[in-house]
Design a protein around this motif. Structure first.
Motif, PDB file in Angstrom:
ATOM      1  N   ARG A  60     -14.565  10.636   7.587  1.00  0.00           N
ATOM      2  CA  ARG A  60     -14.951  10.029   6.314  1.00  0.00           C
ATOM      3  C   ARG A  60     -14.340   8.645   6.091  1.00  0.00           C
ATOM      4  N   ARG A  61     -15.014   7.911   5.227  1.00  0.00           N
ATOM      5  CA  ARG A  61     -14.463   6.650   4.731  1.00  0.00           C
ATOM      6  C   ARG A  61     -14.477   6.702   3.215  1.00  0.00           C
ATOM      7  N   ASP A  62     -13.308   6.602   2.621  1.00  0.00           N
ATOM      8  CA  ASP A  62     -13.218   6.542   1.157  1.00  0.00           C
ATOM      9  C   ASP A  62     -13.056   5.089   0.734  1.00  0.00           C
ATOM     10  N   ARG A  63     -13.755   4.731  -0.311  1.00  0.00           N
ATOM     11  CA  ARG A  63     -13.476   3.450  -0.948  1.00  0.00           C
ATOM     12  C   ARG A  63     -12.392   3.740  -1.979  1.00  0.00           C
ATOM     13  N   VAL A  64     -11.310   2.970  -1.944  1.00  0.00           N
ATOM     14  CA  VAL A  64     -10.156   3.284  -2.790  1.00  0.00           C
ATOM     15  C   VAL A  64      -9.709   2.073  -3.607  1.00  0.00           C
ATOM     16  N   ARG A  65      -9.004   2.384  -4.681  1.00  0.00           N
ATOM     17  CA  ARG A  65      -8.353   1.329  -5.458  1.00  0.00           C
ATOM     18  C   ARG A  65      -6.852   1.474  -5.252  1.00  0.00           C
ATOM     19  N   ARG A  66      -6.218   0.422  -4.773  1.00  0.00           N
ATOM     20  CA  ARG A  66      -4.779   0.449  -4.535  1.00  0.00           C
ATOM     21  C   ARG A  66      -4.030   0.250  -5.841  1.00  0.00           C
ATOM     22  N   LYS A  67      -2.718   0.500  -5.772  1.00  0.00           N
ATOM     23  CA  LYS A  67      -1.885   0.394  -6.970  1.00  0.00           C
ATOM     24  C   LYS A  67      -1.925  -0.996  -7.589  1.00  0.00           C
ATOM     25  N   ASP A  68      -2.080  -2.013  -6.735  1.00  0.00           N
ATOM     26  CA  ASP A  68      -2.099  -3.396  -7.248  1.00  0.00           C
ATOM     27  C   ASP A  68      -3.480  -3.798  -7.787  1.00  0.00           C
ATOM     28  N   GLY A  69      -4.443  -2.819  -7.817  1.00  0.00           N
ATOM     29  CA  GLY A  69      -5.757  -3.086  -8.379  1.00  0.00           C
ATOM     30  C   GLY A  69      -6.796  -3.513  -7.363  1.00  0.00           C
ATOM     31  N   SER A  70      -6.363  -3.892  -6.166  1.00  0.00           N
ATOM     32  CA  SER A  70      -7.308  -4.329  -5.141  1.00  0.00           C
ATOM     33  C   SER A  70      -8.050  -3.114  -4.564  1.00  0.00           C
ATOM     34  N   GLU A  71      -9.242  -3.401  -3.989  1.00  0.00           N
ATOM     35  CA  GLU A  71     -10.011  -2.315  -3.373  1.00  0.00           C
ATOM     36  C   GLU A  71      -9.860  -2.343  -1.867  1.00  0.00           C
ATOM     37  N   GLY A  72     -10.049  -1.179  -1.244  1.00  0.00           N
ATOM     38  CA  GLY A  72      -9.960  -1.105   0.207  1.00  0.00           C
ATOM     39  C   GLY A  72     -10.659   0.138   0.715  1.00  0.00           C
ATOM     40  N   PHE A  73     -10.534   0.382   2.017  1.00  0.00           N
ATOM     41  CA  PHE A  73     -11.136   1.567   2.624  1.00  0.00           C
ATOM     42  C   PHE A  73     -10.052   2.437   3.246  1.00  0.00           C
ATOM     43  N   GLU A 108     -15.048   6.286  -4.159  1.00  0.00           N
ATOM     44  CA  GLU A 108     -16.131   7.126  -3.647  1.00  0.00           C
ATOM     45  C   GLU A 108     -15.831   7.489  -2.193  1.00  0.00           C
ATOM     46  N   THR A 109     -16.481   8.538  -1.717  1.00  0.00           N
ATOM     47  CA  THR A 109     -16.277   8.984  -0.344  1.00  0.00           C
ATOM     48  C   THR A 109     -17.614   9.012   0.382  1.00  0.00           C
ATOM     49  N   GLU A 110     -17.568   8.718   1.680  1.00  0.00           N
ATOM     50  CA  GLU A 110     -18.794   8.649   2.475  1.00  0.00           C
ATOM     51  C   GLU A 110     -18.557   9.370   3.804  1.00  0.00           C
ATOM     52  N   VAL A 111     -19.508  10.210   4.209  1.00  0.00           N
ATOM     53  CA  VAL A 111     -19.405  10.880   5.510  1.00  0.00           C
ATOM     54  C   VAL A 111     -19.914   9.928   6.584  1.00  0.00           C
ATOM     55  N   LEU A 112     -19.051   9.606   7.544  1.00  0.00           N
ATOM     56  CA  LEU A 112     -19.468   8.731   8.636  1.00  0.00           C
ATOM     57  C   LEU A 112     -19.983   9.553   9.819  1.00  0.00           C
ATOM     58  N   PHE A 113     -19.319  10.680  10.095  1.00  0.00           N
ATOM     59  CA  PHE A 113     -19.736  11.569  11.186  1.00  0.00           C
ATOM     60  C   PHE A 113     -19.387  13.002  10.851  1.00  0.00           C
ATOM     61  N   ARG A 114     -20.270  13.886  11.238  1.00  0.00           N
ATOM     62  CA  ARG A 114     -20.007  15.300  11.058  1.00  0.00           C
ATOM     63  C   ARG A 114     -20.146  15.969  12.425  1.00  0.00           C
ATOM     64  N   ASN A 115     -19.240  16.857  12.765  1.00  0.00           N
ATOM     65  CA  ASN A 115     -19.396  17.639  13.996  1.00  0.00           C
ATOM     66  C   ASN A 115     -18.921  19.054  13.684  1.00  0.00           C
ATOM     67  N   THR A 133       0.805  -1.217   0.000  1.00  0.00           N
ATOM     68  CA  THR A 133       0.000   0.000   0.000  1.00  0.00           C
ATOM     69  C   THR A 133       0.843   1.273   0.000  1.00  0.00           C
ATOM     70  N   GLU A 134       2.138   1.132   0.147  1.00  0.00           N
ATOM     71  CA  GLU A 134       2.956   2.327   0.245  1.00  0.00           C
ATOM     72  C   GLU A 134       3.633   2.658  -1.069  1.00  0.00           C
ATOM     73  N   GLU A 135       3.687   3.923  -1.363  1.00  0.00           N
ATOM     74  CA  GLU A 135       4.356   4.382  -2.565  1.00  0.00           C
ATOM     75  C   GLU A 135       5.442   5.333  -2.108  1.00  0.00           C
ATOM     76  N   MET A 136       6.675   4.914  -2.275  1.00  0.00           N
ATOM     77  CA  MET A 136       7.768   5.751  -1.791  1.00  0.00           C
ATOM     78  C   MET A 136       9.074   5.512  -2.534  1.00  0.00           C
ATOM     79  N   GLU A 137       9.945   6.512  -2.425  1.00  0.00           N
ATOM     80  CA  GLU A 137      11.303   6.464  -2.938  1.00  0.00           C
ATOM     81  C   GLU A 137      12.225   6.770  -1.772  1.00  0.00           C
TER      82      GLU A 137
END
Lengths: 185, 185
Positions: free
Chosen positions: B18-31, B5-12, A134-138
């Motif tokens: 927030r929780r973003d759904r992301v795609r990592r460099k290796d193509g896998s998805e995560g939060f 995509e991004t989702e607001v979990l709590f606002r104050n 998950t890390e991108e670094m140089e």
């Protein structure tokens, strides 16, 4: 301000997001929202010739590559010096013969209870880099002056790295003032 | 890593979690879980005689008094220089005739998108302190060397203040190197 009670709003593998009900100094009640993430390490890997290890890391939240020292999350129950050694090895491929605790700082005291433990790593031996997926670094090996300039190269600087570096410089100055101070090892 | 995509979990009133759904460099998805809190200011109030304003602030999350410079939350749409002037006045009682932008750093780049804008405030005029109800602090006027030592006085240091101070020292060094550099104003 005093805690009346604490509530977990969200838990994930990296931290817990909490809301504390608090009593303020004036007697009124309120809420305090924060990231519960007690500990981390910052590591400055330094060679006998005075060069140090720094890195450029892509930070998703800022969408930028930031000039940094080695930073890693830890758990409070872990041996922080061992974690510093492990993080340095994982991120740079260098194994430290010795790690020295330089001090502690809180990176984000208004919103996180994290305390970052700063270490100087010495007697470095190359074992090959093992960056996490998950890390991108140089990683760079720079003279001390170049490393300092690198950490100040913007537009956006990394506060945790500047803080760790401030502790390193204060430690260096303390050695220079001490009569038995032996520079660089 | 890329945002899907991004989702607001709590606002104050202070930030959004927030929780973003992301795609990592290796193509896998995560939060990715984080504090959405885009901006803040750090202010170093400096007098013509070289003394500076620092403070000791009680930080609820750490349960400790920390050595700090003036720090305040802002909104990105605000004039950051004006916010720096306002925070300095509120926390120390000094009105700045001039504020100078020294640079920007990210205090907690792994968990918050906050960017802290660092300002040097000069031509200070006392107008009387107006501390906010929720803040517990003491303000000091120290020589530059004393202020630096104060920010390094532990056991626990404040990273945002060390970072702001590093930008101030780099600016001072730049002035000393410049032939037209006029120290202290």
């Amino acid at each position: 301000m005093e805690r009346i009670e604490t509530e977990v709003l969200f838990r994930n593998p990296w931290h817990t997001y909490r809301r504390d009900r608090v009593r303020r100094k004036d007697g009124s009640e309120g809420f305090y929202f924060y990231v519960d993430h007690p500990s981390s390490v910052a590591v400055i890997g330094a060679f006998r010739d005075g060069t140090v290890l720094v890195q450029r890391t892509f930070r998703y939240l800022l969408g930028e590559w930031l000039p940094q020292v080695v930073l890693g999350h830890t758990r409070p129950e872990e041996d922080q010096a061992e974690e510093a050694r492990r993080e340095l090895l994982e991120e740079t491929g260098f194994l430290a013969g010795e790690v020295l605790h330089l001090g502690d700082f809180t990176p984000y005291s208004g919103v996180s209870n994290e305390v970052c433990h700063v270490f100087l790593a010495r007697d470095l031996e190359e074992r090959g880099a093992r960056p996490e997926v998950t890390e991108e670094m140089e990683v760079f090996r720079l003279s001390r002056g170049e490393a300092r300039a690198f950490l100040h190269s913007g537009p956006l600087l990394d506060g945790q790295s500047l803080s760790a570096w401030a502790l390193y410089e204060a430690w260096l100055e303390g050695r220079e003032e001490a009569p038995e101070g032996e520079e660089g090892r």
